[in-house]
Design a protein around this motif. Structure first.
Motif, PDB file in Angstrom:
ATOM      1  N   ALA A 113      39.347 -40.229 -20.543  1.00 47.59           N
ATOM      2  CA  ALA A 113      39.563 -41.267 -21.547  1.00 47.59           C
ATOM      3  C   ALA A 113      40.204 -40.686 -22.802  1.00 47.59           C
ATOM      4  O   ALA A 113      41.093 -41.310 -23.412  1.00 47.59           O
ATOM      5  CB  ALA A 113      38.239 -41.947 -21.887  1.00 47.59           C
ATOM      6  N   LEU A 114      39.787 -39.492 -23.186  1.00 42.32           N
ATOM      7  CA  LEU A 114      40.383 -38.841 -24.350  1.00 42.32           C
ATOM      8  C   LEU A 114      41.848 -38.490 -24.109  1.00 42.32           C
ATOM      9  O   LEU A 114      42.698 -38.643 -24.992  1.00 42.32           O
ATOM     10  CB  LEU A 114      39.637 -37.547 -24.682  1.00 42.32           C
ATOM     11  CG  LEU A 114      38.214 -37.607 -25.206  1.00 42.32           C
ATOM     12  CD1 LEU A 114      37.745 -36.215 -25.578  1.00 42.32           C
ATOM     13  CD2 LEU A 114      38.089 -38.518 -26.388  1.00 42.32           C
ATOM     14  N   LEU A 115      42.139 -38.013 -22.903  1.00 42.83           N
ATOM     15  CA  LEU A 115      43.482 -37.511 -22.609  1.00 42.83           C
ATOM     16  C   LEU A 115      44.500 -38.614 -22.346  1.00 42.83           C
ATOM     17  O   LEU A 115      45.704 -38.369 -22.389  1.00 42.83           O
ATOM     18  CB  LEU A 115      43.424 -36.582 -21.392  1.00 42.83           C
ATOM     19  CG  LEU A 115      42.807 -35.204 -21.648  1.00 42.83           C
ATOM     20  CD1 LEU A 115      42.457 -34.523 -20.336  1.00 42.83           C
ATOM     21  CD2 LEU A 115      43.769 -34.337 -22.457  1.00 42.83           C
ATOM     22  N   THR A 387      45.585 -37.644 -31.079  1.00 47.55           N
ATOM     23  CA  THR A 387      44.778 -38.821 -30.797  1.00 47.55           C
ATOM     24  C   THR A 387      43.417 -38.746 -31.472  1.00 47.55           C
ATOM     25  O   THR A 387      42.860 -39.762 -31.878  1.00 47.55           O
ATOM     26  CB  THR A 387      44.656 -39.036 -29.269  1.00 47.55           C
ATOM     27  OG1 THR A 387      44.129 -40.312 -29.005  1.00 47.55           O
ATOM     28  CG2 THR A 387      43.826 -37.957 -28.604  1.00 47.55           C
ATOM     29  N   THR A 388      42.857 -37.537 -31.647  1.00 47.34           N
ATOM     30  CA  THR A 388      41.604 -37.404 -32.390  1.00 47.34           C
ATOM     31  C   THR A 388      41.776 -37.890 -33.826  1.00 47.34           C
ATOM     32  O   THR A 388      40.899 -38.576 -34.372  1.00 47.34           O
ATOM     33  CB  THR A 388      41.115 -35.946 -32.381  1.00 47.34           C
ATOM     34  OG1 THR A 388      40.819 -35.545 -31.035  1.00 47.34           O
ATOM     35  CG2 THR A 388      39.855 -35.780 -33.227  1.00 47.34           C
ATOM     36  N   VAL A 392      39.450 -40.775 -35.423  1.00 49.49           N
ATOM     37  CA  VAL A 392      38.620 -40.498 -36.592  1.00 49.49           C
ATOM     38  C   VAL A 392      38.966 -41.444 -37.740  1.00 49.49           C
ATOM     39  O   VAL A 392      38.083 -41.957 -38.430  1.00 49.49           O
ATOM     40  CB  VAL A 392      38.767 -39.024 -37.013  1.00 49.49           C
ATOM     41  CG1 VAL A 392      38.201 -38.787 -38.407  1.00 49.49           C
ATOM     42  CG2 VAL A 392      38.073 -38.108 -36.001  1.00 49.49           C
ATOM     43  N   ALA A 393      40.256 -41.681 -37.947  1.00 52.74           N
ATOM     44  CA  ALA A 393      40.653 -42.615 -39.006  1.00 52.74           C
ATOM     45  C   ALA A 393      40.108 -44.004 -38.728  1.00 52.74           C
ATOM     46  O   ALA A 393      39.654 -44.705 -39.652  1.00 52.74           O
ATOM     47  CB  ALA A 393      42.174 -42.651 -39.131  1.00 52.74           C
ATOM     48  N   ALA A 401      37.420 -47.582 -32.342  1.00 50.28           N
ATOM     49  CA  ALA A 401      38.155 -46.358 -32.027  1.00 50.28           C
ATOM     50  C   ALA A 401      39.059 -46.508 -30.818  1.00 50.28           C
ATOM     51  O   ALA A 401      39.922 -45.673 -30.588  1.00 50.28           O
ATOM     52  CB  ALA A 401      37.180 -45.206 -31.798  1.00 50.28           C
ATOM     53  N   GLY A 402      38.877 -47.547 -30.019  1.00 48.23           N
ATOM     54  CA  GLY A 402      39.712 -47.753 -28.840  1.00 48.23           C
ATOM     55  C   GLY A 402      39.141 -47.144 -27.578  1.00 48.23           C
ATOM     56  O   GLY A 402      39.583 -47.471 -26.481  1.00 48.23           O
ATOM     57  N   ILE A 403      38.190 -46.236 -27.699  1.00 46.19           N
ATOM     58  CA  ILE A 403      37.476 -45.675 -26.555  1.00 46.19           C
ATOM     59  C   ILE A 403      36.009 -45.571 -26.925  1.00 46.19           C
ATOM     60  O   ILE A 403      35.637 -45.659 -28.104  1.00 46.19           O
ATOM     61  CB  ILE A 403      38.003 -44.275 -26.163  1.00 46.19           C
ATOM     62  CG1 ILE A 403      37.801 -43.278 -27.300  1.00 46.19           C
ATOM     63  CG2 ILE A 403      39.448 -44.320 -25.732  1.00 46.19           C
ATOM     64  CD1 ILE A 403      38.019 -41.847 -26.881  1.00 46.19           C
TER      65      ILE A 403
END
Length: 423
Positions: A113-115, A387-388, A392-393, A401-403
């Motif tokens: 999901a992060l990638l 993407t981090t 974070v923003a 955060a979208g995830i």
């Protein structure tokens, strides 16, 4: 217009710089506390690879099973500094506990999901810096030097979940280009698409600093020594004795983040996973994408007229002296490949911040109302930085955060805690 809340971002690596820039562009008043250590951060010294294919966390039964044959003493890239066993021993016990089939499956789901948005986020960031050429999207190559390792290596990659990346056979013209540059015969190889590299890590860090300052952000050179909580809010004590009390604090301090967070009672079992590189002139080296020599656990990346050879997974304390045997091993690999680094050759060693389950820590503290964190990105700090910063923003701005960030909550290391992703 700036919000009234001022944010202090602790950390000068790529994750900290990107987060500081994203917050500033979102309207926050931001100060970046940059330690400016004697050695450039891991985000400078890595291979420059945007590794969208690495969806499988290294905390897994497969990694445990292969650990012995990967040891440095047996010719591999994995090493544990015996003198630093007090640092990596407890971490290793947690790593083993995390390396179950269920733990690996949950970790891969979270890491995938992060990638998923890593490369698009880098495109957006490079465009916003006015330097789309900072991101080079030519994929990368993986090659083997024996028929047996080529068969096994290709089969392993074909069976792996590589996320948004794509795998193809190594084209004959590309293999011929590479073969002209090295002495041993290439027994087999594959090419990855939808991965990338940054064109120059040092330039990347400088462009982020310049964009942050141009946007009105403030940079302060200093080292955070301790966090303290008064009336539910965190303050930052610097190594020179000064005490800062910003409205909000974001900890992105790499390996040092662990001590800061543990000082507030958080479980943050982070270790310094140290890597090494050699870099020199490369006029003779073709303009190829990054090349992984998997038999040697080494990657070669060209940055302009320079060529960098990077390797090793060395567990120890961040401040322990480098091991010159690692640079000697890199030189031996280059010599055996007949790859020459011209002119002065730079040696570098730096520490990746790694948590036992090989997932980063991203979230909001439960122990202080104004404390947030984003650290522990292991080998994927550069890959996930863009993407981090966006997540974070969004998190600190009160937006979605979208995830699902629950798998990255530091509380996962507390006894009895279960994330929403756990059964």
């Amino acid at each position: 217009m700036d919000r009234k809340s001022g944010t202090l971002v602790v950390g000068g690596g790529v994750v900290g710089k990107v987060c500081a820039l994203a917050l500033r562009r979102a309207g926050e008043s931001v100060t970046l506390l940059d330690p400016q250590g004697a050695s450039p951060p891991a985000s400078y010294g890595n291979a420059g690879h945007i590794a969208t294919e690495q969806t499988a966390p290294l905390a897994s039964p497969a990694a445990l099973a292969s650990a012995f044959r990967r040891l440095f003493g047996l010719g591999g890239a994995l090493d544990f500094r015996l003198s630093d066993i007090g640092a990596w021993g407890p971490w290793a016990a947690r790593f083993v506990a995390a390396s179950t089939p269920d733990g690996a499956a949950r970790g891969q789901q979270a890491l995938s999901a992060l990638l998923r948005d890593a490369l698009p986020a880098w495109r957006r960031l490079a465009e916003s810096l006015g330097r789309p050429d900072l991101l080079v999207e030519r994929g990368h190559l993986v090659v083997w030097e024996s028929a047996a390792t080529a068969r096994a290596g290709r089969a392993a990659w074909e069976a792996a979940d590589i996320g948004q990346a794509r795998l193809t056979s190594l084209a004959e013209p590309t293999q011929a280009r590479l073969q002209r540059l090295i002495q041993p015969a290439i027994a087999g190889g594959v090419a990855f698409q939808n991965t990338g590299q940054v064109s120059n890590p040092a330039l990347m860090l400088r462009l982020l600093d310049e964009a942050f300052e141009a946007a009105g952000g403030q940079r302060r050179i200093g080292q955070a020594r301790r966090l303290s909580v008064v009336d539910g809010r965190v303050a930052v004590e610097l190594s020179d004795g000064q005490r800062l009390a910003p409205e909000r604090v974001l900890v992105t301090g790499g390996v040092g983040s662990g001590a800061l967070m543990r000082g507030l009672g958080h479980a943050a079992p982070i270790i310094a996973e140290r890597g090494y590189h050699l870099e020199g002139g490369a006029d003779h080296w073709d303009d190829l994408p990054p090349v992984v020599f998997e038999d040697r656990s080494m990657i070669l990346t060209r940055f302009g007229d320079r060529l960098r050879a990077a390797s090793f997974v060395e567990f120890g304390r961040e401040a322990s002296p480098p091991d010159p045997r690692k640079w000697a091993r890199l030189r031996r690999h280059l010599s055996e490949l007949d790859v020459r680094l011209e002119g002065p050759v730079a040696e570098w060693m730096g520490a990746r911040p790694t948590l036992p389950d090989y997932l980063p820590a991203i979230g909001a503290s439960r122990r202080a109302d104004n404390l947030y964190y984003a650290f522990g990105h292991q080998h994927l700090g550069l890959t996930l930085a863009a993407t981090t910063g966006e997540w974070v923003a969004a998190l600190m701005g009160g937006a979605a955060a979208g995830i699902d960030l629950a798998p990255f909550d530091l509380a996962r290391f507390e006894r009895g805690y279960k994330t929403r992703s756990n059964p």
